[in-house]
Motif scaffolding. Structure first.
Motif, mmCIF file in Angstrom:
data_model
loop_
_atom_site.group_PDB
_atom_site.id
_atom_site.type_symbol
_atom_site.label_atom_id
_atom_site.label_comp_id
_atom_site.label_asym_id
_atom_site.label_seq_id
_atom_site.Cartn_x
_atom_site.Cartn_y
_atom_site.Cartn_z
ATOM 1 N N LYS A 161 0.841 -1.192 0.000
ATOM 2 C CA LYS A 161 0.000 0.000 0.000
ATOM 3 C C LYS A 161 0.883 1.251 0.000
ATOM 4 N N PRO A 162 0.361 2.365 -0.544
ATOM 5 C CA PRO A 162 1.141 3.614 -0.494
ATOM 6 C C PRO A 162 1.207 4.172 0.929
ATOM 7 N N TRP A 163 1.968 5.250 1.103
ATOM 8 C CA TRP A 163 2.172 5.756 2.462
ATOM 9 C C TRP A 163 0.876 6.276 3.062
ATOM 10 N N LYS A 164 -0.060 6.667 2.223
ATOM 11 C CA LYS A 164 -1.360 7.123 2.728
ATOM 12 C C LYS A 164 -2.425 6.449 1.881
ATOM 13 N N PHE A 165 -3.393 5.810 2.493
ATOM 14 C CA PHE A 165 -4.458 5.182 1.723
ATOM 15 C C PHE A 165 -5.750 5.205 2.514
ATOM 16 N N ARG A 208 0.916 5.542 6.856
ATOM 17 C CA ARG A 208 2.023 4.651 7.212
ATOM 18 C C ARG A 208 3.193 5.519 7.644
ATOM 19 N N ASN A 264 4.646 -3.628 6.228
ATOM 20 C CA ASN A 264 5.579 -3.243 5.170
ATOM 21 C C ASN A 264 6.990 -2.982 5.685
ATOM 22 N N ASP A 275 10.282 12.297 -1.166
ATOM 23 C CA ASP A 275 10.407 10.966 -1.778
ATOM 24 C C ASP A 275 10.575 9.882 -0.733
ATOM 25 N N ASP A 305 7.305 8.789 0.600
ATOM 26 C CA ASP A 305 6.567 7.829 -0.224
ATOM 27 C C ASP A 305 6.971 6.395 0.046
ATOM 28 N N ILE A 306 8.250 6.154 0.229
ATOM 29 C CA ILE A 306 8.677 4.763 0.426
ATOM 30 C C ILE A 306 8.711 4.391 1.907
#
Lengths: 154, 847
Positions: B9-13, B22, B56, B589, B592-593
């Protein structure tokens, strides 16, 4: 009738109590109430071989209480019980009694709990086949449904 | 059975009614920089509904400790400070005299005070005090030097007896920064990475990483590795749980670690179990080192150590031989810092790592890779002056090179002003290495007013009275009453802030700000992770935001770039420039990860990656691991190790031992709190509600103490109360007590105040001023007259204050270390119970 179990490998339970607090937070339990607690057997000295170390007996054993419902709400969403998810030592597992019993047979210092009559139908719950001597003689029966991994959302 | 998860999943969902953020956790609340993965579930009103572990995260994989699980109870705690507040100094100690103000008013007040004190008395009359573990804590030198303009940053622990003594030895003996247990944290797929191999043997020496996660080491990785076959050696006086899983457990007497380490070296050297090639190519002074270990007087044998350490000699041989039998990794802890002989213990353990060939090998001790010097060109030889800024600093090359988030203000400071740092003349190595005032000399300054009075203070993420850190907190208390004005940054009003604070700036917790979590403060090739803001609370701000805004408001030149503009546009810009650098990407960036694994280049001493000039070897004057330490020699310390008996041991002072027959040790960690924090989080307090003392059954029987009974411990410096746990985990004659205890549910107001000690007067205690000459060092012990032990108020900070029994000035020659883990006391049973009333805690602090 109980269908599911918690399997706990108490060789490795470190007593971090993440299971205790995860459960309380998940179920909004106040002070003085618990869904799972960690009990100490020890420390006491078994033999005089050494001053410390393995001459001592100390096992920490998480025990689900009468308030444990195996996180029925989480199971309904397809998620693991919160204690299992958060355990720092990765020493807790969850599954059907049959599946967990087979793992119990793999190493010592484990304990199996069937805390409640949670009989919710979960995907994959009926797929597990207990290996038997007969099974060794021929090909194992294929499960009716091959378990699929959950789809990832974009 | 298969279960749902949020992998990929992305950092925000979005999930149902929630936005899930996250993030990687650090502080506040305090914790070491592991960067445990969390998923913060935020509801439609922007409020945290719950927190879960993020699967993750490559290291924690969804696991989470109790403190992160209870994050909601911290963020929304009813006693949390979420607006700036001020109070008249004459109302110090009174909890109901705080009034809310705006940030603009707060900054204006700080400027008014800072300008006044700087212009009237000189900037050195200001001091910033800090604590441990916090993201803001490592900014203390910047707060002092860059923001306020004073050289006096001070972590108040006697001898800075936490991490820095080890760091100093790493820089000077090893020439590389912070050899840590290799748990594959920086490698893709961690344990399954083909470059990695599981350690054959893990040693936890004066460290119990499961609870402490020291400086970013994810402690339960030790369990992961044990399951994959690592054997375990524990060197610890107590039988903690992890010891019961150890293949060898050496239960040494507190404070005798140097003797033990020298004994291991004796076995390994004399039985020829060491790595000849590494010694020949990469070590300096091996012959001299061997001569010292084998010296009949100053050296050590296992038999001699068995007597000193009070352990069976077979345990020493077994431990040393097992350590040398394969690829081994030592997780070393505070026992090396909280000891007057700690610099020698560290020297020895670094020697063990080196001569056994475990430095920077897979499964061994990972160390930091450092940048090439500016202007370095491949293939061209360059001259690098290790003393100067190329490597990062004066005399602390390896640590500064490995922790590139430079201390902003120190180098920019006027040298004359820098020279005024308290303790600089007496302990130049300490002050140069850490850019802090030496803490024991600072204690003298606040108590006596010499060499000059500290008039303005900043309590920055520290609860120094509680305490975890300072020795003789009574003295700090009496001395800091002399502060004319004091500001504070924190999330809660602690006893320290209640006692001295005139202004409090509310800090953002880990859920309310962006940050970059740096394992070992960037000095280890593990991870850099994004702490991603999830919610807003009140008007809180992060330490970094305060640094930038207040620095600008106060006109700090050190925070301007060459063009005279703000060096850092905002918090995320600071993170990009200062903390995310090794990732090669801007903070956005990294966000994001979430987690960046740094990768590990092993055996960097062969490839030049430990030196800015890229010459193979270590970052020391000789280019080798200095078993004969040129730096120690330069600063007047013995270049070779030696054992020194603890100051308060029965052997050193038999008369004292008769009065105070129990050796006491402190500092053992607990899952339920980070030192003195979390006392007001009810679900955590319930796990460990009372401060405890562990007493052996034989001692309990002799003193007539029942399990669960409250007792009072005392020595010449102070006294404190604890609840007895009668247990065989301590040896007869040794006790262990909790630290960092205060009781937020108790009374705040300090309505019984002793006479204020006039500035300049060193008072006595029990009519005795202890001035002792010990091993050629003069020990000055200034006591404070008032015994606060039964004083009501300040949230019961004097009831169970173990550090009250620990004195200042028992440091090593280099100014490090203190007797927190090897001291002495008497014990008497009490009739009264001081059991925590959990219902009261729940009533006051449940959200």
């Amino acid at each position: 009738m109980p269908k599911y179990a918690l399997l706990i490998d108490y060789e490795y339970c470190t007593g971090c109590e993440s299971c205790v607090v995860a459960c309380k937070m998940e179920h909004d339990m106040p002070i003085g109430k618990w869904g799972i607690r960690v009990h100490d057997d020890g420390p006491w000295q078994m033999n005089e071989e050494h001053e410390g170390g393995k001459s001592f007996n100390w096992n920490k054993i998480p025990v689900p209480t009468d308030m444990c419902d195996l996180c029925a709400d989480r199971l309904a969403e397809g998620k693991k019980p919160t204690c299992v998810h958060h355990c720092l030592a990765f020493c807790m597992d969850f599954g059907t009694i049959a599946e967990m019993a087979a793992k119990l047979a793999e190493k010592p210092k484990q304990v199996l709990f069937a805390p409640c009559d949670c009989d919710i139908d979960l995907p994959g719950a009926d797929d597990f086949v207990i290996p038997t001597a007969k099974a060794a003689a021929g090909p194992r029966p294929r499960p009716k449904m091959a378990p699929k991994p959950p789809a990832l959302r974009a | 059975m298969e279960f749902k998860n949020d992998l990929g999943k992305p950092w925000k969902f979005e999930e149902g009614d929630f936005t899930v953020v996250r993030s990687a956790m650090w502080s506040p609340p305090g914790c070491h920089p592991v960067g445990c993965g969390v998923k913060i579930y935020v509801d439609k009103d922007g409020v945290i509904d719950h927190v879960e572990g993020d699967e993750n995260n490559p290291i924690t994989k969804g696991r989470l400790c109790v403190r992160c699980l209870a994050l909601k109870d911290y963020v929304y705690n009813p006693s949390r400070v979420i607006y700036p507040m001020k109070r008249d100094p004459k109302d110090r100690g009174k909890h109901d005299k705080w009034e809310r103000i705006t940030w603009d008013e707060a900054y204006a007040l700080i400027k008014e005070k800072r300008d006044y004190f700087r212009d009237t008395y000189g900037p050195e009359c200001m001091a910033v005090f800090s604590g441990t573990g916090r993201s803001g804590g490592i900014l203390v030198a910047d707060m002092a030097q860059a923001v306020l303009g004073t050289p006096n940053a001070c972590y108040t622990q006697s001898g800075y007896a936490c991490y820095q003594p080890r760091s100093m030895s790493c820089s000077h003996v090893l020439g590389a920064y912070y050899p840590e247990l290799d748990y594959a944290g920086g490698l893709q797929n961690t344990y399954d990475n083909p470059t990695y191999r599981v350690p054959d043997v893990i040693v936890c020496w004066g460290k119990m990483p499961l609870a402490s996660n020291g400086d970013g080491l994810f402690g339960h990785a030790v369990i992961d590795l044990m399951k994959r076959g690592s054997k375990l050696i524990m060197v610890d006086p107590r039988v903690n749980w992890l010891c019961t899983r150890a293949d060898v457990h050496v239960r040494l007497r507190p404070g005798t670690d140097t003797a033990m380490a020298m004994a291991w070296l004796s076995v390994i050297i004399n039985e020829d179990l060491y790595d000849h090639q590494f010694v020949e190519y990469w070590c300096y002074g091996f012959n001299e080192f061997v001569a010292r270990i084998n010296d009949p007087e100053m050296g050590m044998t296992p038999e001699k150590a068995a007597e000193i350490c009070e352990v069976p000699v077979e345990d020493i041989y077994a431990a040393a031989r097992l350590y040398a039998s394969g690829v081994s990794s030592i997780a070393w802890g505070l026992a090396f810092d909280q000891n007057q002989n700690g610099n020698q213990a560290a020297h020895c353990v670094l020697a063990l790592m080196a001569i056994c060939g475990n430095v920077d090998v897979p499964g061994g001790q990972i160390i930091a890779e450092i940048d090439a010097a500016p202007g370095f060109e491949e293939g061209k030889k360059m001259e690098v002056n290790l003393d100067k800024a190329d490597a990062g600093a004066d005399g602390n090359a390896a640590e500064d090179a490995a922790r590139p988030q430079r201390r902003i203000g120190w180098d920019a400071m006027d040298p004359e002003l820098r020279a005024k740092t308290i303790g600089y003349a007496e302990y130049p190595l300490y002050v140069d290495n850490i850019r802090n005032a030496q803490s024991d000399m600072m204690w003298d300054a606040v108590v006596s007013g010499k060499p000059y009075q500290i008039r303005m203070g900043w309590i920055q993420s520290t609860n120094l009275l509680a305490p975890s850190c300072c020795a003789q907190p009574q003295g700090w208390y009496e001395g800091l009453k002399n502060l004319e004005w004091c500001m504070a940054t924190d999330c809660f009003i602690t006893p320290t802030i209640e006692a001295f604070g005139d202004l409090i700036l509310p800090l953002a917790s880990c859920a309310e700000k962006d940050d970059v979590v740096m394992t070992h403060y960037a000095g280890s090739p593990v991870t850099l992770a994004a702490c991603n803001k999830a919610v807003d609370v009140g008007e809180v701000k992060s330490d970094i935001t305060i640094l930038i805004e207040l620095g600008e408001y106060l006109g700090s030149d050190a925070l301007k770039n060459e063009k005279g503009e703000r060096m850092f546009k905002d918090e995320d810009d600071f993170l990009t420039q200062r903390r995310a650098k090794p990732t090669g990407m801007p903070f956005e960036d990294l966000r994001d990860i979430v987690v960046f694994q740094r990768g590990v280049n092993y055996r960097k001493y062969e490839t030049g990656l430990l030196r800015p000039d890229r010459v193979p070897g270590f970052l020391t004057p000789t280019g080798r691991v200095e078993l004969w330490s040129t730096a120690y020699a330069q600063y007047g310390e013995d270049p070779l190790p030696y054992y020194r008996e603890p100051a308060f041991s029965p052997h050193t002072n038999p008369a004292l031992a008769e009065k105070y027959p129990y050796i006491f040790t402190t500092g053992a960690r607990n899952y339920a709190s980070f030192h003195s924090e979390h006392r007001q989080i009810a679900v955590l307090r319930e796990l460990h509600p009372d401060p405890i003392i562990e007493i052996h059954p034989d001692d309990a029987a002799r003193e007539n103490i029942a399990n669960g009974q409250w007792v009072e411990v005392s020595n010449d410096y102070g006294r404190a109360k604890f609840k007895a746990v009668v247990s065989v985990i301590v040896k007869p004659g040794t006790v262990q007590m909790d630290h960092g205890w205060w009781f937020p549910e108790r009374q705040a107001d300090d309505d019984s105040r002793d006479e204020i000690i006039p500035v300049g007067e060193i008072a006595t205690f029990n009519d005795e001023v202890l001035d002792v000459a010990m091993n050629g060092t003069e020990i000055r012990a200034a006591h404070v007259h008032s015994d606060h032990a039964d004083e009501p108020g300040l949230y019961g900070v004097w009831i169970s204050n173990v550090n009250d029994m620990v004195p200042n000035h028992y440091n090593s020659h280099l100014g490090y270390g203190g007797p927190y883990k090897c001291n002495c006391c008497a014990i008497k049973p009490l009739k009264e119970s001081y059991d925590t009333d959990m219902r009261l805690v729940a009533e006051k602090f449940d959200i």
